[in-house]
Design an enzyme around this catalytic site. Structure first.
Site, PDB file in Angstrom:
ATOM      1  N   HIS A  48      -6.845   1.017  -6.997  1.00 30.42           N
ATOM      2  CA  HIS A  48      -7.191   0.245  -5.792  1.00 30.42           C
ATOM      3  C   HIS A  48      -7.924  -1.026  -6.243  1.00 30.42           C
ATOM      4  O   HIS A  48      -9.113  -1.209  -5.959  1.00 30.42           O
ATOM      5  CB  HIS A  48      -8.069   1.096  -4.882  1.00 30.42           C
ATOM      6  CG  HIS A  48      -8.073   0.656  -3.452  1.00 30.42           C
ATOM      7  ND1 HIS A  48      -7.434  -0.492  -3.005  1.00 30.42           N
ATOM      8  CD2 HIS A  48      -8.663   1.211  -2.344  1.00 30.42           C
ATOM      9  CE1 HIS A  48      -7.619  -0.616  -1.707  1.00 30.42           C
ATOM     10  NE2 HIS A  48      -8.362   0.393  -1.275  1.00 30.42           N
TER      11      HIS A  48
ATOM     12  N   ASP B 103     -16.846   7.933  -2.737  1.00 27.50           N
ATOM     13  CA  ASP B 103     -15.631   7.841  -1.934  1.00 27.50           C
ATOM     14  C   ASP B 103     -15.382   9.223  -1.344  1.00 27.50           C
ATOM     15  O   ASP B 103     -16.062  10.198  -1.696  1.00 27.50           O
ATOM     16  CB  ASP B 103     -14.455   7.380  -2.809  1.00 27.50           C
ATOM     17  CG  ASP B 103     -13.202   7.058  -2.019  1.00 27.50           C
ATOM     18  OD1 ASP B 103     -13.303   6.901  -0.781  1.00 27.50           O
ATOM     19  OD2 ASP B 103     -12.116   6.977  -2.623  1.00 27.50           O
TER      20      ASP B 103
ATOM     21  N   ARG C 110       0.889  -1.179   0.000  1.00 27.76           N
ATOM     22  CA  ARG C 110       0.000   0.000   0.000  1.00 27.76           C
ATOM     23  C   ARG C 110       0.915   1.213   0.000  1.00 27.76           C
ATOM     24  O   ARG C 110       1.582   1.504   1.005  1.00 27.76           O
ATOM     25  CB  ARG C 110      -0.903  -0.042   1.232  1.00 27.76           C
ATOM     26  CG  ARG C 110      -1.914   1.101   1.336  1.00 27.76           C
ATOM     27  CD  ARG C 110      -2.767   0.891   2.577  1.00 27.76           C
ATOM     28  NE  ARG C 110      -3.645   2.012   2.874  1.00 27.76           N
ATOM     29  CZ  ARG C 110      -4.925   2.083   2.509  1.00 27.76           C
ATOM     30  NH1 ARG C 110      -5.464   1.095   1.813  1.00 27.76           N
ATOM     31  NH2 ARG C 110      -5.658   3.129   2.826  1.00 27.76           N
TER      32      ARG C 110
ATOM     33  N   ARG D 127     -13.799  -7.609   1.331  1.00 25.98           N
ATOM     34  CA  ARG D 127     -12.367  -7.438   1.096  1.00 25.98           C
ATOM     35  C   ARG D 127     -11.603  -8.692   1.524  1.00 25.98           C
ATOM     36  O   ARG D 127     -10.696  -9.166   0.832  1.00 25.98           O
ATOM     37  CB  ARG D 127     -11.832  -6.227   1.888  1.00 25.98           C
ATOM     38  CG  ARG D 127     -12.252  -4.867   1.388  1.00 25.98           C
ATOM     39  CD  ARG D 127     -11.582  -4.489   0.072  1.00 25.98           C
ATOM     40  NE  ARG D 127     -10.140  -4.529   0.150  1.00 25.98           N
ATOM     41  CZ  ARG D 127      -9.375  -3.552   0.633  1.00 25.98           C
ATOM     42  NH1 ARG D 127      -9.939  -2.441   1.096  1.00 25.98           N
ATOM     43  NH2 ARG D 127      -8.060  -3.664   0.639  1.00 25.98           N
TER      44      ARG D 127
ATOM     45  N   CYS E  17     -16.337   2.751  -0.145  1.00 27.77           N
ATOM     46  CA  CYS E  17     -15.205   1.887   0.183  1.00 27.77           C
ATOM     47  C   CYS E  17     -14.700   2.103   1.612  1.00 27.77           C
ATOM     48  O   CYS E  17     -13.908   1.293   2.102  1.00 27.77           O
ATOM     49  CB  CYS E  17     -14.078   2.069  -0.817  1.00 27.77           C
ATOM     50  SG  CYS E  17     -13.507   3.770  -0.983  1.00 27.77           S
TER      51      CYS E  17
ATOM     52  N   GLN F  10      -9.940  -3.451  -3.741  1.00 30.14           N
ATOM     53  CA  GLN F  10     -11.195  -2.855  -3.285  1.00 30.14           C
ATOM     54  C   GLN F  10     -12.294  -3.080  -4.321  1.00 30.14           C
ATOM     55  O   GLN F  10     -13.415  -3.464  -3.998  1.00 30.14           O
ATOM     56  CB  GLN F  10     -11.009  -1.354  -3.044  1.00 30.14           C
ATOM     57  CG  GLN F  10     -12.301  -0.621  -2.698  1.00 30.14           C
ATOM     58  CD  GLN F  10     -12.895  -1.073  -1.390  1.00 30.14           C
ATOM     59  OE1 GLN F  10     -12.238  -1.031  -0.360  1.00 30.14           O
ATOM     60  NE2 GLN F  10     -14.166  -1.496  -1.410  1.00 30.14           N
TER      61      GLN F  10
END
Length: 304
Positions: free
Chosen positions: A126, A222, A99, A290, A262, A129
């Protein structure tokens, strides 16, 4: 193989990973140990809640050993070159989950790593996700073809990967952003190529939130200001409010619309409390998925 974004996968690959995720969810405690005897380095330049927990537990429940390293323990491109980090880690572990702030650092790591590198978030993408999001849509809607998904807000990393994921499964995606906050142009071009290749789905960019939300099967948002990428907050608060998912905007979508985020959410900004806690919200199933879909990613990489 590496998983830096979804455009490295085919439609068949994406659907296979989703099916794996659904299988792992149904068989949480009794399933194959895909990572038995393997170690996975999980690197964090940026802090996380869901990403850290889901990858750590996924590796453990698949029989592997997760090695967590935070921003104080790794120095990508600072005290040590990314090339050297990738080459050394490849000697120790069977996969690297990272990440990071900069996508180009992830690309360099993948270039020099002899083990799979999985993107757990970068400034560009991402993918894990979005795989969880697609799994959630499959659970609730039972299909992808013919669905309209509307993304509202900033054309950020989540938006970029959602565009690619939607194109790969054949959904019609509408992206509603304020002017100047559109998604990455290269991602848009790639998505259009995918849509043309499969002959299904569509991509529409708009600066009108109502146009995006109208008759939507899925509404997605988001945060307006991403962590580590704080834009001019005063400007953001001037131009983004029309793109908030609230009960008024819900009226333009289909009656059985599902609402996705998310997380983490800035309640009262991109989404209201009554929506995120309401009957249309699937955000907690989305967050749980996830864990399951990332197990699917590992199975795809090591067993497919």
């Amino acid at each position: 193989m590496h998983l830096l974004d979804l455009d490295c996968l085919s439609r068949e690959d994406v659907l296979k990973i989703i099916d794996y995720g659904i299988y792992f969810k149904k068989n949480r405690r009794k399933h194959e140990k895909v990572l038995d005897g393997k170690s996975v380095a999980i690197l964090f330049e940026k802090p996380s809640t869901r990403t850290r927990m889901s990858f750590d537990i996924a590796v453990y429940e698949l029989g592997g050993h997760p090695l967590i390293m935070n921003q104080n323990e790794i120095h990508l491109g600072k005290k040590e070159s990314i090339k050297d980090t990738a080459r050394v880690m490849s000697r120790y572990v069977d996969a690297i989950v990272a990440r990071v702030y900069r996508h180009r650092d992830l690309e360099e790591m993948a270039k020099y790593s002899s083990v799979p590198v999985i993107n757990a978030l970068s400034d560009m993408a991402h993918p894990c996700q979005i795989l969880a999001d697609l799994m959630t849509i499959k659970e609730y809607k039972g299909k992808f073809k013919g669905l309209k998904i509307a993304y509202l807000g900033d054309g950020n990393n989540v938006c970029n990967s959602l565009i690619l994921g939607s194109a790969l499964v054949g959904m019609d995606i509408y992206v509603g952003t304020p002017k100047g906050y559109e998604p990455n142009a290269k991602v848009v071009l790639k998505a259009k190529e995918i849509i043309e290749e499969y002959g299904e789905g569509s991509l529409t960019l708009t600066n009108d939130p109502i146009d995006a939300a109208k008759d939507a099967d899925v509404l997605y948002t988001d945060v307006w200001v991403s962590m580590g990428d704080e834009k001019n907050k005063e400007e953001v608060l001037k131009v983004f409010p029309p793109f908030q998912i609230n009960n008024k905007l819900l009226e333009y979508a289909k009656k059985d619309v599902i609402v996705m985020h998310c997380l983490p959410a800035n309640r009262g900004y991109e989404i209201t409390d009554d929506v995120i806690d309401g009957v249309h919200s699937v955000v907690y199933d989305e967050a749980e998925n996830r864990l399951h879909v990332q197990k699917g990613v590992f199975k795809f990489i090591f067993k497919a």
